[in-house]
Write a protein that holds these residues in place. Structure first.
Motif, PDB file in Angstrom:
ATOM      1  N   GLU A 182       0.946  -1.544  -0.031  1.00  0.00           N
ATOM      2  CA  GLU A 182       0.528  -0.026   0.000  1.00  0.00           C
ATOM      3  C   GLU A 182       0.594   1.539   0.449  1.00  0.00           C
ATOM      4  N   PRO A 183       1.781   1.054  -0.989  1.00  0.00           N
ATOM      5  CA  PRO A 183       2.336   2.858  -0.918  1.00  0.00           C
ATOM      6  C   PRO A 183       2.150   3.537  -1.726  1.00  0.00           C
ATOM      7  N   GLU A 184       2.360   4.693  -0.939  1.00  0.00           N
ATOM      8  CA  GLU A 184       1.691   6.085  -2.060  1.00  0.00           C
ATOM      9  C   GLU A 184       2.811   6.586  -2.909  1.00  0.00           C
ATOM     10  N   ILE A 185       3.629   5.768  -4.087  1.00  0.00           N
ATOM     11  CA  ILE A 185       4.713   5.492  -4.693  1.00  0.00           C
ATOM     12  C   ILE A 185       5.016   4.244  -5.608  1.00  0.00           C
ATOM     13  N   LEU A 186       4.664   4.652  -6.907  1.00  0.00           N
ATOM     14  CA  LEU A 186       5.051   3.496  -7.769  1.00  0.00           C
ATOM     15  C   LEU A 186       5.979   4.029  -8.370  1.00  0.00           C
ATOM     16  N   LEU A 187       7.632   3.083  -8.006  1.00  0.00           N
ATOM     17  CA  LEU A 187       8.434   3.318  -9.070  1.00  0.00           C
ATOM     18  C   LEU A 187       8.577   1.953 -10.519  1.00  0.00           C
ATOM     19  N   SER A 188       8.234   2.722 -11.549  1.00  0.00           N
ATOM     20  CA  SER A 188       8.129   1.725 -12.588  1.00  0.00           C
ATOM     21  C   SER A 188      10.116   1.286 -13.319  1.00  0.00           C
ATOM     22  N   ASP A 189      10.768   0.261 -13.535  1.00  0.00           N
ATOM     23  CA  ASP A 189      12.088   0.736 -14.119  1.00  0.00           C
ATOM     24  C   ASP A 189      11.910  -0.451 -15.138  1.00  0.00           C
ATOM     25  N   GLU A 190      11.600   0.200 -16.221  1.00  0.00           N
ATOM     26  CA  GLU A 190      11.896  -0.538 -17.597  1.00  0.00           C
ATOM     27  C   GLU A 190      11.184  -1.769 -17.309  1.00  0.00           C
ATOM     28  N   ALA A 191       9.189  -1.259 -16.594  1.00  0.00           N
ATOM     29  CA  ALA A 191       8.565  -2.643 -16.368  1.00  0.00           C
ATOM     30  C   ALA A 191       7.990  -3.586 -17.444  1.00  0.00           C
ATOM     31  N   THR A 192       7.777  -2.692 -19.035  1.00  0.00           N
ATOM     32  CA  THR A 192       6.987  -3.371 -20.085  1.00  0.00           C
ATOM     33  C   THR A 192       8.299  -4.015 -21.111  1.00  0.00           C
ATOM     34  N   SER A 193       9.517  -4.044 -20.780  1.00  0.00           N
ATOM     35  CA  SER A 193      10.771  -3.962 -22.017  1.00  0.00           C
ATOM     36  C   SER A 193      10.773  -5.005 -22.758  1.00  0.00           C
ATOM     37  N   ALA A 194      10.410  -5.743 -21.662  1.00  0.00           N
ATOM     38  CA  ALA A 194      10.526  -7.492 -22.312  1.00  0.00           C
ATOM     39  C   ALA A 194       9.852  -7.995 -22.784  1.00  0.00           C
ATOM     40  N   LEU A 195       8.550  -7.065 -22.555  1.00  0.00           N
ATOM     41  CA  LEU A 195       7.079  -8.211 -22.658  1.00  0.00           C
ATOM     42  C   LEU A 195       6.774  -7.595 -24.408  1.00  0.00           C
ATOM     43  N   ASP A 196       5.901  -7.873 -25.165  1.00  0.00           N
ATOM     44  CA  ASP A 196       5.344  -7.922 -26.893  1.00  0.00           C
ATOM     45  C   ASP A 196       4.326  -7.078 -26.288  1.00  0.00           C
ATOM     46  N   PRO A 197       4.424  -6.229 -27.908  1.00  0.00           N
ATOM     47  CA  PRO A 197       3.546  -4.931 -27.952  1.00  0.00           C
ATOM     48  C   PRO A 197       2.496  -4.529 -27.237  1.00  0.00           C
ATOM     49  N   GLU A 198       1.321  -6.388 -27.213  1.00  0.00           N
ATOM     50  CA  GLU A 198      -0.156  -6.158 -27.243  1.00  0.00           C
ATOM     51  C   GLU A 198       0.081  -6.219 -25.219  1.00  0.00           C
ATOM     52  N   THR A 199       0.704  -7.276 -24.866  1.00  0.00           N
ATOM     53  CA  THR A 199       1.110  -6.861 -23.522  1.00  0.00           C
ATOM     54  C   THR A 199       1.383  -6.014 -22.797  1.00  0.00           C
ATOM     55  N   THR A 200       2.160  -5.207 -23.464  1.00  0.00           N
ATOM     56  CA  THR A 200       2.567  -4.262 -23.226  1.00  0.00           C
ATOM     57  C   THR A 200       2.043  -3.123 -23.042  1.00  0.00           C
ATOM     58  N   GLU A 201       0.933  -3.092 -24.195  1.00  0.00           N
ATOM     59  CA  GLU A 201      -0.528  -1.880 -23.908  1.00  0.00           C
ATOM     60  C   GLU A 201      -1.323  -2.719 -22.093  1.00  0.00           C
ATOM     61  N   SER A 202      -1.286  -4.009 -22.211  1.00  0.00           N
ATOM     62  CA  SER A 202      -2.814  -3.914 -21.699  1.00  0.00           C
ATOM     63  C   SER A 202      -1.515  -3.624 -19.842  1.00  0.00           C
ATOM     64  N   ILE A 203      -0.375  -4.090 -19.814  1.00  0.00           N
ATOM     65  CA  ILE A 203       0.197  -3.618 -18.628  1.00  0.00           C
ATOM     66  C   ILE A 203      -0.033  -1.835 -18.387  1.00  0.00           C
ATOM     67  N   LEU A 204       0.977  -1.027 -19.048  1.00  0.00           N
ATOM     68  CA  LEU A 204      -0.108   0.446 -19.211  1.00  0.00           C
ATOM     69  C   LEU A 204      -1.149   0.993 -18.879  1.00  0.00           C
ATOM     70  N   GLU A 205      -2.322  -0.214 -19.836  1.00  0.00           N
ATOM     71  CA  GLU A 205      -3.387   0.222 -19.614  1.00  0.00           C
ATOM     72  C   GLU A 205      -4.074   0.171 -18.149  1.00  0.00           C
ATOM     73  N   LEU A 206      -3.527  -0.907 -17.471  1.00  0.00           N
ATOM     74  CA  LEU A 206      -3.423  -1.490 -15.847  1.00  0.00           C
ATOM     75  C   LEU A 206      -2.507  -0.223 -14.489  1.00  0.00           C
ATOM     76  N   LEU A 207      -1.339   0.027 -14.944  1.00  0.00           N
ATOM     77  CA  LEU A 207      -0.886   1.397 -14.436  1.00  0.00           C
ATOM     78  C   LEU A 207      -1.789   2.302 -14.550  1.00  0.00           C
TER      79      LEU A 207
END
Length: 340
Positions: free
Chosen positions: A158-183
């Motif tokens: 239950e953080p106040e800040i979320l840091l993302s270190d290249e969280a989508t760079s290992a994913l395919d374009p469709e999965t990247t899109e879904s993760i970005l929607e989640l963020l």
């Protein structure tokens, strides 16, 4: 929320001192998604690790919620870190633990009550869309599902800040899109401030309110995402922005066209995007606009349109036409011939 002031970080090696980040200052406002983009070796990962003090700055200050955390005790730093979640490119899941345990174990280590742990695991698995995977193991999951588990694990603190270190760079374009929607969902529904680093301009385009561009350890440009897209000033920023349009014309085509008038890139944003200004050019001036390429970029809160246009006509008249376009709020940039 996050304020870095004149932060530098150097590493000592056998070959001497290696600077990773150099005099970086930026602010991340509460509730926004702030992106840092740069090519490999720009210093992005070192920068984001300075925010939660996984890397201690050599000089400068890191202020979280008004407090300088660069000189706090180990005990106080631990408290600060509990309010800062982090997700990584490599997921960092325990292979021999179930999805449930991957989320629960960090909570057990901080003495969270068992009932509270169960409540949080179920809640955040539902938020990331994996409520049916609590007994699965990482080896049974896709890359996107593993990243969702990692996100749920970070949220369970239950953080106040979320840091993302290249969280989508290992994913395919469709999965990247879904993760970005989640963020985006996490930011909007939970109100969590997100700071992310990436080398992919589509990530910035999709979810970021503001962006900083890094090169050789320095921030070379920063501002609202829409402003950076519409009016990039540094050559590196221009390369990132242009990479999203894919509108480069062959040099020999440009060479032929500029004999009869300039080739320009027009950028439309805000009010200028709703005006038929290009149609007015041929009515007001003896100039014939010929559209060579075009595209629309949908940002988080704005839409930007671009056209590459050949203005066929007398030099004096095309200058007048360009001035008219600029008066109407259109950004006009000449397209030059590049010889390979």
């Amino acid at each position: 929320m996050i304020k870095l002031t004149n932060v530098s970080k150097s590493f000592q090696t056998k070959k001497g001192t290696i600077p990773a980040i150099d005099d970086v200052s930026l602010e991340v406002q509460p509730g926004e998604i702030f992106g840092v983009i740069g090519y490999s070796g720009a210093g992005k990962s070192t920068l984001i690790r300075c925010v939660n003090l996984l890397e201690s700055p050599t000089t400068g200050s890191v202020i979280i919620n008004g407090r300088d955390v660069t000189n706090v005790s180990a005990e106080e730093l631990l408290k600060v870190r509990r309010k800062i979640g982090m997700i990584f490119q490599g997921f960092n899941l325990l292979k021999t633990a179930t999805v449930y345990d991957n989320i629960a174990i960090p909570l057990k280590l901080t003495d969270v009550d068992k009932k509270e742990i169960d409540k949080r695991v179920q809640k955040y698995l539902q938020i990331v869309g994996l409520e049916d995977k609590h007994d699965a193991y990482p080896g049974q999951l896709s890359g996107g599902q593993k990243q969702r588990v990692a996100i749920a694990r970070a949220l369970a603190q239950e953080p106040e800040i979320l840091l993302s270190d290249e969280a989508t760079s290992a994913l395919d374009p469709e999965t990247t899109e879904s993760i970005l929607e989640l963020l985006l969902k996490i930011n909007e529904e939970l109100g969590i401030t997100i700071m992310l680093i990436t080398h992919e301009m589509n990530v910035i385009q999709k979810i970021c309110d503001r962006v900083a561009v890094m090169e050789k350890g320095k921030i070379i440009e920063q501002g609202k995402t829409v402003d950076i897209y519409a009016r990039p000033s540094h050559p590196t920023t221009k390369r990132f922005v242009n990479s999203t349009y894919h509108k480069e014309l062959p040099p020999h085509v440009l060479q032929d066209l500029i004999q009869t008038g300039p080739v320009v890139r027009l950028t439309f944003v805000g009010e200028s995007s709703s005006k038929p200004v290009l149609a007015s050019v041929s009515a007001k001036f003896p100039v014939s606009p010929n559209i060579l390429a075009g595209g629309i970029i949908a940002l988080k809160q704005e839409t930007i349109g671009t056209l590459v246009v050949h203005l066929h006509g007398d030099k004096e008249e095309t200058i007048k036409a360009i001035s008219y376009l600029e008066e109407q709020g259109v950004k006009v940039e000449g397209v030059e011939v590049t010889h390979v």
